[in-house]
Each structure stands twice: as C-alpha cells, then as structure tokens.
Write a protein that holds these residues in place. Structure first.
Motif, PDB file in Angstrom:
ATOM      1  N   UNK A 228       0.613  -1.345  -0.213  1.00 48.89           N
ATOM      2  CA  UNK A 228      -0.516  -0.315  -0.172  1.00 48.89           C
ATOM      3  C   UNK A 228       0.675   1.338   0.058  1.00 48.89           C
ATOM      4  N   UNK A 229       2.223   1.420   0.070  1.00 49.85           N
ATOM      5  CA  UNK A 229       3.237   2.301  -0.383  1.00 49.85           C
ATOM      6  C   UNK A 229       3.758   2.496  -1.332  1.00 49.85           C
ATOM      7  N   UNK A 230       3.290   1.843  -1.697  1.00 48.97           N
ATOM      8  CA  UNK A 230       3.560   1.998  -3.730  1.00 48.97           C
ATOM      9  C   UNK A 230       3.228   3.327  -3.983  1.00 48.97           C
ATOM     10  N   UNK A 231       4.561   3.984  -4.532  1.00 51.42           N
ATOM     11  CA  UNK A 231       4.200   5.042  -5.145  1.00 51.42           C
ATOM     12  C   UNK A 231       4.482   5.241  -6.456  1.00 51.42           C
ATOM     13  N   UNK A 232       5.396   4.377  -6.828  1.00 51.22           N
ATOM     14  CA  UNK A 232       6.099   4.681  -8.933  1.00 51.22           C
ATOM     15  C   UNK A 232       6.512   3.055  -9.200  1.00 51.22           C
ATOM     16  N   UNK A 233       6.093   2.767  -9.838  1.00 53.35           N
ATOM     17  CA  UNK A 233       6.836   2.107 -10.967  1.00 53.35           C
ATOM     18  C   UNK A 233       6.936   2.292 -11.744  1.00 53.35           C
ATOM     19  N   UNK A 234       8.729   1.619 -12.768  1.00 48.75           N
ATOM     20  CA  UNK A 234       9.532   2.075 -13.694  1.00 48.75           C
ATOM     21  C   UNK A 234       8.657   1.753 -15.010  1.00 48.75           C
TER      22      UNK A 234
ATOM     23  N   UNK B 138      -7.448   2.650  -6.359  1.00 50.42           N
ATOM     24  CA  UNK B 138      -6.231   3.138  -6.105  1.00 50.42           C
ATOM     25  C   UNK B 138      -6.674   4.301  -6.147  1.00 50.42           C
ATOM     26  N   UNK B 139      -4.882   5.060  -6.225  1.00 47.23           N
ATOM     27  CA  UNK B 139      -4.972   6.648  -6.148  1.00 47.23           C
ATOM     28  C   UNK B 139      -4.394   7.630  -7.550  1.00 47.23           C
ATOM     29  N   UNK B 140      -4.644   6.463  -8.099  1.00 47.15           N
ATOM     30  CA  UNK B 140      -5.011   6.877  -9.808  1.00 47.15           C
ATOM     31  C   UNK B 140      -5.322   8.606 -10.175  1.00 47.15           C
ATOM     32  N   UNK B 141      -5.303   9.745 -10.739  1.00 45.87           N
ATOM     33  CA  UNK B 141      -5.114  10.722 -10.691  1.00 45.87           C
ATOM     34  C   UNK B 141      -5.233  11.071 -11.924  1.00 45.87           C
ATOM     35  N   UNK B 142      -3.968  10.490 -12.371  1.00 50.65           N
ATOM     36  CA  UNK B 142      -4.835  11.032 -14.033  1.00 50.65           C
ATOM     37  C   UNK B 142      -3.689   9.568 -15.046  1.00 50.65           C
ATOM     38  N   UNK B 143      -4.555   9.745 -16.074  1.00 46.96           N
ATOM     39  CA  UNK B 143      -4.157   8.201 -17.188  1.00 46.96           C
ATOM     40  C   UNK B 143      -3.671   8.938 -18.807  1.00 46.96           C
ATOM     41  N   UNK B 144      -2.614   8.746 -19.367  1.00 42.17           N
ATOM     42  CA  UNK B 144      -2.238   9.354 -20.387  1.00 42.17           C
ATOM     43  C   UNK B 144      -3.119   9.079 -21.284  1.00 42.17           C
TER      44      UNK B 144
ATOM     45  N   UNK C 228      -4.090  -6.247 -10.320  1.00 45.20           N
ATOM     46  CA  UNK C 228      -2.743  -5.919 -10.816  1.00 45.20           C
ATOM     47  C   UNK C 228      -2.225  -4.942 -10.056  1.00 45.20           C
ATOM     48  N   UNK C 229      -2.935  -3.159 -10.104  1.00 45.80           N
ATOM     49  CA  UNK C 229      -2.822  -2.460  -9.890  1.00 45.80           C
ATOM     50  C   UNK C 229      -3.240  -1.827  -8.347  1.00 45.80           C
ATOM     51  N   UNK C 230      -4.251  -3.107  -8.495  1.00 47.28           N
ATOM     52  CA  UNK C 230      -6.141  -1.811  -7.526  1.00 47.28           C
ATOM     53  C   UNK C 230      -5.297  -2.013  -5.841  1.00 47.28           C
ATOM     54  N   UNK C 231      -5.972  -1.068  -5.072  1.00 54.23           N
ATOM     55  CA  UNK C 231      -5.964  -1.369  -3.817  1.00 54.23           C
ATOM     56  C   UNK C 231      -4.528   0.248  -2.956  1.00 54.23           C
ATOM     57  N   UNK C 232      -4.248   0.509  -3.928  1.00 55.73           N
ATOM     58  CA  UNK C 232      -2.860   1.162  -3.639  1.00 55.73           C
ATOM     59  C   UNK C 232      -2.942   2.789  -4.078  1.00 55.73           C
ATOM     60  N   UNK C 233      -3.599   3.071  -2.815  1.00 50.60           N
ATOM     61  CA  UNK C 233      -3.850   4.570  -2.552  1.00 50.60           C
ATOM     62  C   UNK C 233      -2.998   5.771  -2.631  1.00 50.60           C
ATOM     63  N   UNK C 234      -1.433   5.280  -2.879  1.00 50.10           N
ATOM     64  CA  UNK C 234      -0.256   6.103  -3.469  1.00 50.10           C
ATOM     65  C   UNK C 234      -0.268   6.286  -4.591  1.00 50.10           C
ATOM     66  N   UNK C 235      -0.517   5.591  -5.057  1.00 50.36           N
ATOM     67  CA  UNK C 235       0.178   5.572  -6.768  1.00 50.36           C
ATOM     68  C   UNK C 235      -0.974   5.792  -7.495  1.00 50.36           C
ATOM     69  N   UNK C 236      -0.578   7.386  -7.894  1.00 47.37           N
ATOM     70  CA  UNK C 236      -1.460   8.403  -8.413  1.00 47.37           C
ATOM     71  C   UNK C 236      -0.790   8.464  -9.964  1.00 47.37           C
ATOM     72  N   UNK C 237      -0.477   7.702 -10.016  1.00 49.31           N
ATOM     73  CA  UNK C 237       0.216   7.852 -11.678  1.00 49.31           C
ATOM     74  C   UNK C 237       0.760   7.041 -12.114  1.00 49.31           C
TER      75      UNK C 237
END
Length: 311
Positions: free
Chosen positions: A117-123, A170-176, A139-148
């Motif tokens: 749940x602390x994951x903020x970024x992925x390569x 998740x914390x996703x706030x924007x998508x390309x 795969x990236x569900x329930x990750x509140x700090x993953x915003x993009x």
C-alpha cells in the motif's frame, strides 16, 4: 534481469523490513530457493511447502534497494512485499506459476491479498520480460499512493485481453491517452478504474486503438469522474456491455452522442446515481438528464440506465 528490485523507504512506525512467502501445497523445483538482499546484507532461504518463508532485516535509516531473487522467474501472486516498499525500479522477472514453474497468463506481481500500500511508482519498463501476459486482474488495485503510471507501462503487452480491475480502488488521478495504445487485443475493461476517487477526467483517445474492446462493466463506477468525453467509446466494438459503467460516479452531464453507432447490448445501471430521492423507484428523478439521442441510441439495449435490475 532475474531479480525483483524495490526501493525501500524507511518509516518510524516499522523497525523491520520483512519479506514473506506463504506456504504452498506444491512448489516448482526451480522456485524453492530465494535470496533477498537489503543494503549490504544478503539472506538465502530454502522454501518448504508446509511452512511460510520469512526473511527479515533491521530497517536502515535511509532509502535502500531490496532485491528478491528466485534464480530466474518470479512466482506470480506469491510474495508479500515489505510494507515500506515505495517503488519498483527495474523490470520484473518473467511471472510463472508457483506450483509448476510454467509461464502464467495473469499479471499478479505480489500476493493479491497483501498489496504494497505504500507503493508510489513503477518503472516504465516494468513488463519488459512479460509480453506473454493476457490479463492484469487487479494488478495495481488498492494502492492508495499510486497516483499515476508511465504512459508506456503496458506497451510490451501486445497479447493482453483483460484489464479487469487493474487500477480499482487505487489513487490514480491521471491517465495518458497512450496508456492502452499498444494493447490491440484488449477486450475487457471491467472495473479498470472503479472506486478511483481522485480520477476526475480521462482523455477522449483512451480507447482509440482498442477496436476489440466491448466489456466496460463498472469501468468508472464510484470514481471521481466528473466529465465524459463524447467520443470515448467510438473506436470500440459494437454490441458492448456497459453495466454500471458510470454508476455512482460524479458525472452530472451525459454527452448526447456517447453511444452513437455503438448499438450497446446492455446499459443496465449505466448511470445509477449515488444519491437517491424519495419515491423514485427507478431513480429517474435522482439521475442526471438523459439527452434524446442517448436514449434513442440505447433503446434496444437491455436494462435501465438509471438502476441495476438484478443485485
């Protein structure tokens, strides 16, 4: 790369960095040994089916890399990552079935019951060694700090057919607009962004190349979406399913031509409102206004757009 490489960000609340692997009935011989390195310390364990494997380190005061190495591939959905995991900094190894060692079609990186749940970024090259995947179930569900995520994240996944639940809650706030461009075989976007409260807008070109896509059930349900691009679904396959696609989201206006030429098969609860008025059995008074063309374009579809018929 044959190792899962993480960045561990220390916290005051947790003094130990812990990697856990639950017991399993069967283990592939190639996956019985695991080596974990944190800072300058390395530990190796031999896994046994009857008990969990736990590897612990004393937390270091500064951010450090942690590597998890099974000697090649990574058993999908098996490892419980340290709760201090802040990012994944290199491509993940090929994902395989823990019991057989064969390539798995499902993109489970960590144990699905214990997301980091602390994951903020992925390569951006995260899936470079996993072009074989056909589904990313939550795969990236329930990750509140993953915003993009990087716009090229899914580019290697040319065989992928399902994005069901991929970012749900998740914390996703924007998508390309390029996010799904390479996934020409994608069919199922069920709950892809469901419950993403920070997601208020999406680009009109989001599904521009997804001509096989036809399942959009609960895609943006209970999300923060406030505006729907009129041509969002135009490139997708006809006769699609739109059950609760925008149910209980923050949408206040429906584009008149949203369903133009799409001939949807099911729109049950597509715009079920979050807040209901009294004496409104099918939620017509509670829902936003439906343009005449939208009603005409969905006339032959199953269901009522304002209320899910079956629960």
């Amino acid at each position: 790369m044959t190792k899962l490489v993480l960045e561990i960000v220390p916290t005051k609340k947790v003094s130990m960095v812990r990697v856990r692997i639950p017991a399993g009935e069967n283990l592939a011989p190639s996956l019985t040994n695991v080596t974990v390195t944190y800072g300058k310390d390395t530990q190796t364990r031999r896994r046994v089916p009857e008990s969990a494997t736990v590897i612990e380190f004393t937390s270091l005061p500064e951010a450090q890399k942690l590597t998890i190495d099974f000697g090649g591939p990574l058993p999908a959905g098996t490892v419980i990552l340290p709760e201090q995991t802040g990012s994944i900094v290199s491509p993940i190894p090929a994902l395989v079935n823990d019991a057989t060692g064969a390539l798995t079609p499902f993109g489970y990186i960590w144990h699905p019951d214990h997301p980091p749940v602390g994951l903020k970024s992925v390569v951006s090259s995260l899936f470079a060694h996993n072009a074989h995947l056909v589904a990313l179930p939550g795969t990236f569900s329930r990750l509140p700090l993953l915003t993009s995520v990087p716009e090229s994240l899914f580019f290697p996944l040319i065989y992928l057919r399902s994005f069901a639940g991929v970012f749900a809650l998740s914390g996703i706030a924007e998508v390309s607009r390029q996010l799904f461009t390479a996934n020409l075989q994608a069919e199922d976007f069920t709950e892809s962004f469901a419950g993403c409260k920070s997601l208020t807008t999406v680009p009109e070109e989001l599904f521009s190349t997804n001509t096989h896509a036809h399942v959009f059930d609960r895609l943006f349900a209970e999300s923060g979406l406030t505006k729907i691009p009129e041509k969002l679904f135009w490139p997708t396959r006809k006769k699609g399913s739109f059950v609760e696609t925008f149910a209980r989201a923050c949408v206040t206006e429906i584009p008149a031509r949203l369903m133009e030429n799409l001939e949807p098969a099911d729109v049950d609860g597509m715009f079920e409102p979050a807040h209901l008025q009294d004496r409104d059995p099918i939620h017509l008074k509670s829902a936003c206004r439906f343009p005449t063309q939208f009603l005409s374009d969905t006339l032959k579809a199953n269901g009522v757009p304002t209320k899910r018929a079956s629960r």
